[in-house]
Design an enzyme around this catalytic site. Structure first.
Site, PDB file in Angstrom:
ATOM      1  CB  CYS A   1      -3.146   5.564-103.874  1.00 54.97           C
ATOM      2  SG  CYS A   1      -3.760   4.299-104.692  1.00 54.97           S
TER       3      CYS A   1
ATOM      4  NE  ARG B   1      -5.451   6.974 -96.281  1.00 54.61           N
ATOM      5  CZ  ARG B   1      -5.972   6.746 -97.359  1.00 54.61           C
ATOM      6  NH1 ARG B   1      -6.904   7.433 -98.106  1.00 54.61           N
ATOM      7  NH2 ARG B   1      -5.536   5.698 -97.832  1.00 54.61           N
TER       8      ARG B   1
END
Length: 294
Positions: free
Chosen positions: A246, A186
């Site tokens: 995050c 990601r």
């Protein structure tokens, strides 16, 4: 107790206190389980079926700024105080947090950080979480704990929270290191994000330390020595300011806990994290290997 509160406690330690009926105004246990939709788990339903005896449920989505378009952004001091007060937590309560994720720790570090952020250092993470609790054979229950309201005064340490503007300015000033704890795929832009409409990638200049790499194969936090090696390997300097990021500000708190265990408390968190960054940042500030290949 406040000055000596350990960041991590063992299942055996907590089990002994549960057996001695110590859960009450001086000790509260919180199941802080939260999952991404893709995980297809219902944390509230699971809690109703089985949890650590005496535990109450802490809802990360409920204890948040409900007016924000982004997920579980921090609530006000007053809201946090009322929320935890209704869970029977006062300023003299030792709080132990855990979650029931397969990782051993997923969302619990966010709540550990929130208590500290709001001026309550008497909070610990149950090492290994519910996963390890069950593996060690400790008691579980489906019975809901009864708590009485407790007075809680919250005072936020605002220096521990970074905004979109702080991160944007830091691209040029480089006043602090931005560390992203999402998986490498990601971060690099090669694996889809779990939220619809959000593409993968990372903030310019940020580094990656996947949150699950702070844990061993049993879901326990790595030793201090192993954590320091992980920081060094990732080229993150613990002696310089650090900000964790995050997907939405939850697992970024693994980084905060890890640095704390290494003797470096006070790592900040970008509360909006990648969800907010991708939504607000100009295209040139969304770094992606996939995009760069097009």
């Amino acid at each position: 107790m406040a000055a000596q509160t350990r960041a991590l406690v063992t299942a055996k330690w907590l089990s002994d206190l549960v057996k001695r009926n110590c859960v009450g105004p001086r000790l509260r246990i919180l199941d802080t389980s939260w999952y991404l939709p893709m995980m297809k788990r219902d944390s509230k339903k699971e809690f109703a079926q089985t949890h650590i005896p005496g535990a109450s449920f802490f809802d990360i989505d409920e204890c948040s700024d409900r007016s924000s378009p982004f997920d579980h952004m921090l609530p006000t001091e007053r809201y946090f105080a009322d929320y935890v007060g209704n869970l029977g937590i006062g300023n003299n309560t030792h709080v132990v947090v855990y979650d029931a994720s397969d990782f051993g720790a997923f969302s619990c570090t966010r709540v550990w950080w929130m208590f500290r952020l709001f001026g309550h250092p008497q909070v610990s993470v149950l090492d290994g979480g519910f996963r390890n609790w069950v593996r060690e054979g400790h008691c579980v229950t489906g019975q809901r704990a009864k708590t009485e309201f407790a007075e809680f005064v919250a005072t936020m340490n605002r220096s521990w929270v970074r905004s979109f503007e702080d991160i944007e300015d830091n691209i040029d000033t480089q006043e602090f290191q931005v560390v992203d704890v999402r998986p490498y795929g990601r971060f690099r832009g090669k694996v889809p994000e779990p939220r619809q409409g959000i593409q993968p990638g990372h903030i310019p200049g940020s580094k990656c330390m996947p949150f699950f790499d702070f844990l061993d194969e049993n879901g326990m936090m790595l030793s201090t020595e192993e954590l320091k090696k992980f920081f060094q390997k990732s080229q993150v300097d613990l002696n310089k300011p650090i900000c964790g990021s995050c997907g939405s500000g939850v697992t970024a708190c693994h980084l905060v806990l890890a640095a704390h265990l290494c003797g470096y408390p006070g790592v900040s968190v970008y509360d909006g994290s990648w969800y907010e960054w991708y939504t607000k940042a100009p295209p040139e500030h969304v770094v992606s290997e996939t995009k760069n290949m097009l």
